[in-house]
Motif scaffolding. Structure first.
Motif, PDB file in Angstrom:
ATOM      1  N   ASP A   1      -4.683  -3.520   4.381  1.00  0.00           N
ATOM      2  CA  ASP A   1      -5.449  -4.767   4.174  1.00  0.00           C
ATOM      3  C   ASP A   1      -4.361  -6.349   3.252  1.00  0.00           C
ATOM      4  N   PRO A   2      -2.854  -6.884   4.098  1.00  0.00           N
ATOM      5  CA  PRO A   2      -2.673  -7.720   2.874  1.00  0.00           C
ATOM      6  C   PRO A   2      -3.653  -7.883   1.562  1.00  0.00           C
ATOM      7  N   ASP A   3      -4.558  -8.835   1.265  1.00  0.00           N
ATOM      8  CA  ASP A   3      -4.919  -8.911   0.227  1.00  0.00           C
ATOM      9  C   ASP A   3      -5.726  -7.631  -0.503  1.00  0.00           C
ATOM     10  N   ALA A   4      -5.253  -6.636  -0.112  1.00  0.00           N
ATOM     11  CA  ALA A   4      -5.435  -5.396  -1.281  1.00  0.00           C
ATOM     12  C   ALA A   4      -4.898  -5.282  -2.689  1.00  0.00           C
ATOM     13  N   PRO A   5      -3.685  -5.615  -2.743  1.00  0.00           N
ATOM     14  CA  PRO A   5      -3.214  -5.566  -4.260  1.00  0.00           C
ATOM     15  C   PRO A   5      -3.407  -6.681  -5.270  1.00  0.00           C
ATOM     16  N   ARG A   6      -3.928  -8.201  -4.526  1.00  0.00           N
ATOM     17  CA  ARG A   6      -4.280  -9.032  -5.236  1.00  0.00           C
ATOM     18  C   ARG A   6      -5.513  -8.180  -5.302  1.00  0.00           C
ATOM     19  N   VAL A   7      -6.731  -7.970  -4.693  1.00  0.00           N
ATOM     20  CA  VAL A   7      -7.746  -7.559  -5.643  1.00  0.00           C
ATOM     21  C   VAL A   7      -8.194  -6.787  -6.501  1.00  0.00           C
ATOM     22  N   VAL A   8      -7.353  -5.589  -5.589  1.00  0.00           N
ATOM     23  CA  VAL A   8      -7.363  -4.481  -6.885  1.00  0.00           C
ATOM     24  C   VAL A   8      -6.665  -4.741  -8.009  1.00  0.00           C
ATOM     25  N   MET A   9      -5.409  -5.546  -8.557  1.00  0.00           N
ATOM     26  CA  MET A   9      -5.052  -6.496  -9.402  1.00  0.00           C
ATOM     27  C   MET A   9      -6.764  -7.263 -10.043  1.00  0.00           C
ATOM     28  N   GLU A  10      -7.421  -8.343 -10.187  1.00  0.00           N
ATOM     29  CA  GLU A  10      -8.130  -8.865 -10.127  1.00  0.00           C
ATOM     30  C   GLU A  10      -9.423  -7.791 -10.372  1.00  0.00           C
ATOM     31  N   ASP A  11      -9.851  -6.618  -9.928  1.00  0.00           N
ATOM     32  CA  ASP A  11     -10.822  -6.249 -10.559  1.00  0.00           C
ATOM     33  C   ASP A  11     -10.101  -5.358 -11.793  1.00  0.00           C
ATOM     34  N   LEU A  12      -9.663  -4.882 -12.133  1.00  0.00           N
ATOM     35  CA  LEU A  12      -8.381  -5.065 -13.541  1.00  0.00           C
ATOM     36  C   LEU A  12      -9.167  -5.295 -14.096  1.00  0.00           C
ATOM     37  N   ALA A  13      -8.411  -6.662 -14.112  1.00  0.00           N
ATOM     38  CA  ALA A  13      -8.536  -8.168 -14.858  1.00  0.00           C
ATOM     39  C   ALA A  13     -10.273  -8.183 -15.557  1.00  0.00           C
ATOM     40  N   ALA A  14     -11.236  -7.969 -14.210  1.00  0.00           N
ATOM     41  CA  ALA A  14     -12.585  -9.007 -14.182  1.00  0.00           C
ATOM     42  C   ALA A  14     -12.926  -7.756 -15.753  1.00  0.00           C
ATOM     43  N   HIS A  15     -12.404  -6.158 -15.613  1.00  0.00           N
ATOM     44  CA  HIS A  15     -12.958  -5.026 -16.812  1.00  0.00           C
ATOM     45  C   HIS A  15     -11.781  -5.630 -17.658  1.00  0.00           C
ATOM     46  N   GLY A  16     -10.876  -6.382 -17.461  1.00  0.00           N
ATOM     47  CA  GLY A  16     -10.425  -6.415 -19.266  1.00  0.00           C
ATOM     48  C   GLY A  16      -9.510  -5.505 -18.837  1.00  0.00           C
ATOM     49  N   ARG A  17      -8.686  -4.767 -18.121  1.00  0.00           N
ATOM     50  CA  ARG A  17      -7.873  -3.851 -18.069  1.00  0.00           C
ATOM     51  C   ARG A  17      -6.106  -4.668 -17.554  1.00  0.00           C
ATOM     52  N   VAL A  18      -5.272  -4.120 -18.452  1.00  0.00           N
ATOM     53  CA  VAL A  18      -3.999  -4.318 -18.081  1.00  0.00           C
ATOM     54  C   VAL A  18      -3.038  -2.793 -17.428  1.00  0.00           C
ATOM     55  N   VAL A  19      -2.156  -2.927 -16.530  1.00  0.00           N
ATOM     56  CA  VAL A  19      -1.589  -2.183 -16.027  1.00  0.00           C
ATOM     57  C   VAL A  19      -0.125  -1.698 -17.769  1.00  0.00           C
ATOM     58  N   ASP A  20      -0.341  -0.748 -17.771  1.00  0.00           N
ATOM     59  CA  ASP A  20       0.543   0.282 -18.679  1.00  0.00           C
ATOM     60  C   ASP A  20       1.746   1.141 -17.208  1.00  0.00           C
ATOM     61  N   ALA A  21       0.470   2.001 -16.664  1.00  0.00           N
ATOM     62  CA  ALA A  21       1.752   3.307 -15.806  1.00  0.00           C
ATOM     63  C   ALA A  21       1.414   2.203 -14.368  1.00  0.00           C
ATOM     64  N   LEU A  22       2.423   2.511 -13.507  1.00  0.00           N
ATOM     65  CA  LEU A  22       1.826   2.430 -11.445  1.00  0.00           C
ATOM     66  C   LEU A  22       2.593   3.469 -11.021  1.00  0.00           C
ATOM     67  N   VAL A  23       1.390   4.130 -10.116  1.00  0.00           N
ATOM     68  CA  VAL A  23       2.162   5.053  -9.207  1.00  0.00           C
ATOM     69  C   VAL A  23       1.601   4.431  -8.068  1.00  0.00           C
ATOM     70  N   ASN A  24       3.262   4.615  -7.009  1.00  0.00           N
ATOM     71  CA  ASN A  24       2.680   4.308  -5.981  1.00  0.00           C
ATOM     72  C   ASN A  24       2.699   5.141  -5.137  1.00  0.00           C
TER      73      ASN A  24
END
Length: 266
Positions: A64-87
């Protein structure tokens, strides 16, 4: 104290699950994303109990092309930022290019090329600002070897991830952000079960070419910490990658054609 957070895509099994455990063992909270929510919940429960860190579950389909945005918004809603990303999310499409449906090929590009590129783009500014970050793009030995007949876009996408990682590595030499392309060869996981090639691969590939998912993920973690732009796992795979660099193109393609014909006879 807020712990650092590692976001792992394709975390429900195999290399992705192994990466989640490794980052949790080093004190990271983890955010797990994949399509299979029940698998993610089980892994999250194991990680919380075993390592005493937070494990967030974010079911998502990266097709789903919207999935990366939705995932990041979900993390932001939890007050979190990404320090390590494993693609890590990925799969193979067996068969020839002409015989496949374009919709399936397009989804593969979305999952394995567009989504990891977008996620890296979304997390990079914050990492640079905080002067700390780790990005591991799970590529493949196939991305360093000549193309093969069948699985047509797989090696091409993995080669792209290698080049993307190298460029991001150079761009971030002074930022505290480490970028690594992890290039495993044959790995014990669900990869070949999902695309229906388990029997052929098992019969045509010697045991000494295989590594466990835990070994592969551990090598990737160590390479990212050391800020190595490319990590090839296992001595045999390193030898194959080195040979691919010096082998003339026509020889390499002839070798891949021979290997492909042998595989199809199994």
């Amino acid at each position: 104290m807020v712990r650092r957070l590692a976001l792992v895509t394709g975390a429900s099994a195999g290399i992705g699950a192994a990466f989640a455990r490794i980052y949790a063992s080093h004190g990271y909270d983890v955010a797990l994303t994949a399509r299979r929510a029940e698998r993610l919940e089980a892994l999250a429960g194991e990680i919380r109990l075993r390592f005493g860190v937070e494990a967030l579950v974010i079911p998502a389909d990266l097709a789903d092309p919207d999935a990366p945005r939705v995932v990041m918004e979900d993390l932001a809603a939890h007050g979190r930022v990404v320090d390590a990303l494993v693609n890590n999310a990925g799969y193979g499409l067996p068969g020839s290019y002409a015989d496949s449906e374009w919709a399936a090929q397009r989804e593969m590009l979305q999952v394995m090329l567009v989504a990891p590129s977008e996620l890296a783009h979304r997390v990079s500014p914050g990492m640079i600002q905080r002067r700390f970050g780790r990005i591991v793009n799970v590529a493949s030995l196939a991305g360093l070897a000549p193309g093969s007949a069948g699985h047509t876009q797989y090696a091409a996408v993995k080669s792209y991830l290698v080049k993307l990682s190298q460029s991001l590595h150079l761009e971030n030499l002074s930022t505290g952000v480490h970028v690594t392309a992890l290039c495993p060869g044959f790995t014990y996981s669900e990869f070949h079960d999902v695309n229906g090639t388990r029997t052929q691969i098992s019969q045509s590939t010697p045991d000494w070419l295989w590594l466990g998912a835990d070994e592969v993920a551990a090598a990737g973690y160590e390479a990212a910490e050391a800020n190595r732009p490319v990590c090839v796992t296992g001595v045999p795979n390193k030898a194959i990658a080195a040979l691919a660099k010096v082998l003339p193109d026509d020889w390499g393609l002839a070798l891949m054609a021979s290997q492909g014909a042998r595989f199809r006879k199994v």
